[in-house]
Design an enzyme around this catalytic site. Structure first.
Site, short mmCIF file in Angstrom:
data_model
loop_
_atom_site.label_atom_id
_atom_site.label_comp_id
_atom_site.label_asym_id
_atom_site.label_seq_id
_atom_site.Cartn_x
_atom_site.Cartn_y
_atom_site.Cartn_z
N CYS A 1 42.78 -23.10 -14.75
CA CYS A 1 41.21 -23.63 -13.94
C CYS A 1 41.42 -23.63 -12.42
CB CYS A 1 41.07 -24.85 -14.50
SG CYS A 1 39.61 -25.98 -13.61
N VAL A 2 40.85 -22.64 -11.91
CA VAL A 2 40.94 -22.72 -10.34
C VAL A 2 39.33 -22.01 -9.88
CG1 VAL A 2 41.90 -20.41 -10.43
CG2 VAL A 2 42.20 -21.71 -8.46
#
Length: 209
Positions: free
Chosen positions: A98-99
């Site tokens: 998750c970025v």
């Protein structure tokens, strides 16, 4: 590990050429601590080795990551996964990363190199506010020393070169001479014994956690 499903037939020839060009450039001039593994039969199966950055709990490890391109790439971002097990706030149990770069901050012109550099930066500066691994996020914020110890332990168990099946990302060239192979074989036996001992110690520690 190769991708189960290929998106090659769904991507435009122009996109395939662009991806291949970028991968070849990264192979010729690799970014520091990143080595791409090109699958010429399926350019949508993008994998790379990332050296754990110095000064982090991941420093002794080499991490294998995978990018999965959607049929709408580059208009939509790829999905990114760690194939190497890692204890990190922004990495889910299935390895998904998750970025923001792969979500709200995505721009079609960012490219593969930018994504891999962003993932490497995430190892240096995790973002516990958008944690996929809530335990790691909470531990990072409240008990950093415990988080660091746990992350380092996971790295020492799962992120060693032998586990990735390849050498370090920074080892751009290998000497394939017979004496080198002979020495490498001896070194590997010694390393395997050390790793086996280390693994037993780590398992004992994990049981106590």
């Amino acid at each position: 590990m190769s991708s189960q499903y290929s998106n090659v037939e769904n991507l435009s020839p122009q996109t395939i050429r662009q991806v291949m060009r970028e991968l070849q450039e990264m192979e010729t001039t690799p970014p520091e601590g990143i080595k791409v593994l090109i699958n010429e039969s399926d350019v949508t199966d993008i994998q790379a080795l990332i050296d754990g950055p110095a000064g982090t709990p991941y420093a002794v490890g080499i991490f294998r990551v995978k990018l999965t391109l959607s049929k709408d790439f580059p208009q939509t971002p790829p999905k990114a996964y760690f194939l190497t097990k890692i204890f990190h706030p922004n990495v889910a149990g299935n390895g998904e990363i998750c970025v923001n770069t792969l979500k709200k901050d995505w721009k079609p012109d960012l490219g593969i190199k930018h994504i891999l550099l962003t993932i490497k930066c995430l190892l240096i500066v995790p973002n516990p506010e958008s944690a996929l691994n809530e335990e790691a996020g909470k531990m990072l914020l409240e008990r950093y020393d415990d988080y660091s110890q746990r992350a380092r332990m996971m790295t020492e168990i799962h992120a060693q070169p032998a586990k990735c099946g390849v050498g370090a990302a920074s080892d751009a060239k290998d000497d394939d001479g017979p004496s080198t192979k002979k020495h490498a074989g001896l070194d590997k036996k010694l390393q395997d014994k050390k790793k086996e001992k280390l693994l037993k110690e780590k398992k004992r520690m994990l049981k106590r956690l």
